[in-house]
Design an enzyme around this catalytic site. Structure first.
Site, PDB file in Angstrom:
ATOM      1  N   GLU A 194      69.008  43.003  69.627  1.00 16.72           N
ATOM      2  CA  GLU A 194      69.821  44.147  69.172  1.00 16.72           C
ATOM      3  C   GLU A 194      69.233  44.836  67.933  1.00 16.72           C
ATOM      4  O   GLU A 194      69.897  44.947  66.892  1.00 16.72           O
ATOM      5  CB  GLU A 194      71.262  43.701  68.894  1.00 16.72           C
ATOM      6  CG  GLU A 194      71.953  43.111  70.108  1.00 16.72           C
ATOM      7  CD  GLU A 194      73.440  42.851  69.901  1.00 16.72           C
ATOM      8  OE1 GLU A 194      73.943  43.012  68.767  1.00 16.72           O
ATOM      9  OE2 GLU A 194      74.118  42.500  70.889  1.00 16.72           O
ATOM     10  N   GLU A 250      73.463  39.102  77.243  1.00 16.51           N
ATOM     11  CA  GLU A 250      74.741  38.711  76.634  1.00 16.51           C
ATOM     12  C   GLU A 250      75.854  39.525  77.271  1.00 16.51           C
ATOM     13  O   GLU A 250      75.714  40.724  77.477  1.00 16.51           O
ATOM     14  CB  GLU A 250      74.787  39.008  75.120  1.00 16.51           C
ATOM     15  CG  GLU A 250      73.993  38.078  74.242  1.00 16.51           C
ATOM     16  CD  GLU A 250      74.064  38.468  72.766  1.00 16.51           C
ATOM     17  OE1 GLU A 250      75.085  39.053  72.328  1.00 16.51           O
ATOM     18  OE2 GLU A 250      73.077  38.216  72.058  1.00 16.51           O
TER      19      GLU A 250
END
Length: 465
Positions: free
Chosen positions: A168, A369
């Site tokens: 991220e 995720e």
């Protein structure tokens, strides 16, 4: 009518965590920005719980990995901590204790029949590199990160075949340089955009090392992990709303997706940054490195969508912000996870799949995720001491149904990882919301498989549900 959802052969059924969120600080050589932030402002962290112990993976990795095997997982992502592995941050020399620990973890993972997927950066910059050089604002730090990656490849790439550079990376930009939810909580649009560029460059330089040193020879692959948050316009028939959503997408998704997969920054992004006077400093040579060193596969973290409308408010910030071009929009009647304040919108996983198929070379990718954080899960403990988390099972099923539809329509998706295997420490939220298949009692460190853990075992056995 019940439908069977069967997934492709050799599909990854797994779960993800990270070093700083699971290992604890035992024997670590350097402090990360989070270790330091907790020292100076413990009250920022839920119930003042810091990163010293987390889920004790440093000491209990054998038992933990055995539990992952017990619930049927065939793959597992974690991260190697820069702050743990590297003794000398300038030379990239490794620490003996860390070498032993990570060797043991990797060997134990493989021994349990689980594929290790190793990430190199999960928001855990060594704080001394921030103090000394400004962290990701500095191209010297980019080169130090490359040294760290080289050391990790040298030590572990004989057994680890799947590597990712960052988790991220847009969050580094947002949290540290725009919206103040990660230390050092700077608000500076120009610095933010330089960091965005530098982190892209760091990722590409690591890919270059991986391939030029031949770590891709025996099936080795390298990718990156991006949180893709599709931007949906308030009104698809309103051109201003649609344009606002396009700009939000360009900033928060394409700014990392496009360089990683296509080797170039989105034209719209560059136009806006040049017009605003906040464009990064780059060289021809660096841009070529980005162009020529694209990823082999992509990890996609998906939790919630972004809803956007044309700008209606004035930006009060003295600093330039991406929000100059759009406002966030609260869609009436949206489904919410009240504990996180996040919208639940499973269809976005399908939209992501089709976007990657059509606009990003149908690159091989996996969901790295997806998960549901819930506060107060002890309310759902039955007489046998098991958390009955049916809400989590339902959440996963809905997202998997949409993912399955994307795969049926040609999206090149090879796996699904949830966040997270064992309830882990979650930055400022600490242990407020729980995400795991396995519950963690913070007082005793006792770990207990939840109902969802038994469910995922059935899924992995059938390769579907």
């Amino acid at each position: 009518m019940n439908k069977n959802f069967i997934f492709p052969k050799n599909f990854w059924w797994g779960s993800a965590t990270s070093g700083p969120q699971s290992e604890g600080s035992f024997n670590k050589k350097h402090k990360s920005i989070f270790d330091y932030w907790y020292e100076i402002e413990p009250e920022v962290f839920f119930n003042k719980v810091g990163p010293e112990v987390t889920s004790n993976f440093y000491n209990s990795y054998k038992e933990d990995l055995a539990m992952l095997k017990e619930i049927g997982l065939n793959s597992f992502r974690t991260s190697i901590q820069w702050t743990r592995l590297i003794k000398n941050l300038e030379t990239g020399e490794a620490d003996e204790d860390a070498i032993e620990f990570y060797n043991n973890v990797i060997d134990e993972t493989i021994k349990n029949g689980i594929i290790p997927v190793i990430n190199l950066h999960h928001f855990d910059l060594p704080v001394e590199l921030y103090d000394k050089y400004g962290g990701w604002e500095s191209k010297h730090v980019v080169d130090l990160f490359v040294k760290f990656a080289e050391t990790a490849f040298k030590l572990f790439a004989d057994r680890v075949k799947y590597w990712t550079t960052f988790n991220e990376p847009i969050v580094i930009v947002e949290g540290q340089y725009l919206y103040q939810f990660h230390y050092p909580k700077v608000v500076n649009g120009k610095k933010a955009m330089q960091v965005l560029y530098n982190v892209n460059l760091a990722s590409s330089k690591v890919v270059k090392v991986f391939k030029s040193r031949g770590y891709d020879k025996d099936g080795g692959q390298i990718g990156t992990i991006l949180n893709l948050t599709p931007s949906y316009p308030r009104d698809i028939n309103n051109t201003e709303d649609v344009e606002a959503a396009r700009i939000a997408d360009t900033f928060f998704n394409e700014s990392f997706l496009s360089p990683a997969v296509k080797g170039e920054f989105p034209k719209l992004l560059i136009e806006i940054l040049e017009k605003e006077g906040v464009i990064w400093q780059s060289t021809e040579e660096e841009l070529n490195i980005i162009k020529e060193n694209t990823i082999d596969f992509l990890g996609v973290n998906y939790y919630f969508p972004r809803r956007v409308k044309a700008k209606e408010t004035t930006c009060n910030s003295k600093e330039w912000m991406p929000d100059k071009y759009f406002d966030n929009y609260e869609m009436p009647g949206r489904r919410m996870n009240p504990y996180r304040g996040w919208e639940i919108y499973p269809k976005a996983i399908y939209d992501i799949a089709i976007n990657i198929r059509d606009n990003y070379n149908n690159i091989p990718w996996f969901i790295s995720e997806n998960g549901m954080g819930v506060e107060g899960e002890e309310r759902y403990i039955n007489t046998e001491g098991i958390v009955e988390d049916d809400y989590r099972i339902d959440f996963f099923k809905e997202h998997l149904e949409n993912l399955h539809k994307g795969i049926e329509e040609g999206a090149n998706c090879f796996g699904y990882h949830t966040w997270t295997p064992i309830d882990c420490w979650s930055w400022c939220n600490a242990y407020k919301n729980r995400y795991g298949f396995i519950a963690l009692d913070l007082e005793t460190q006792k770990k207990t498989i939840k109902k969802s853990g038994r469910w995922i075992k059935e899924v992995t056995e059938k390769n579907g549900f």
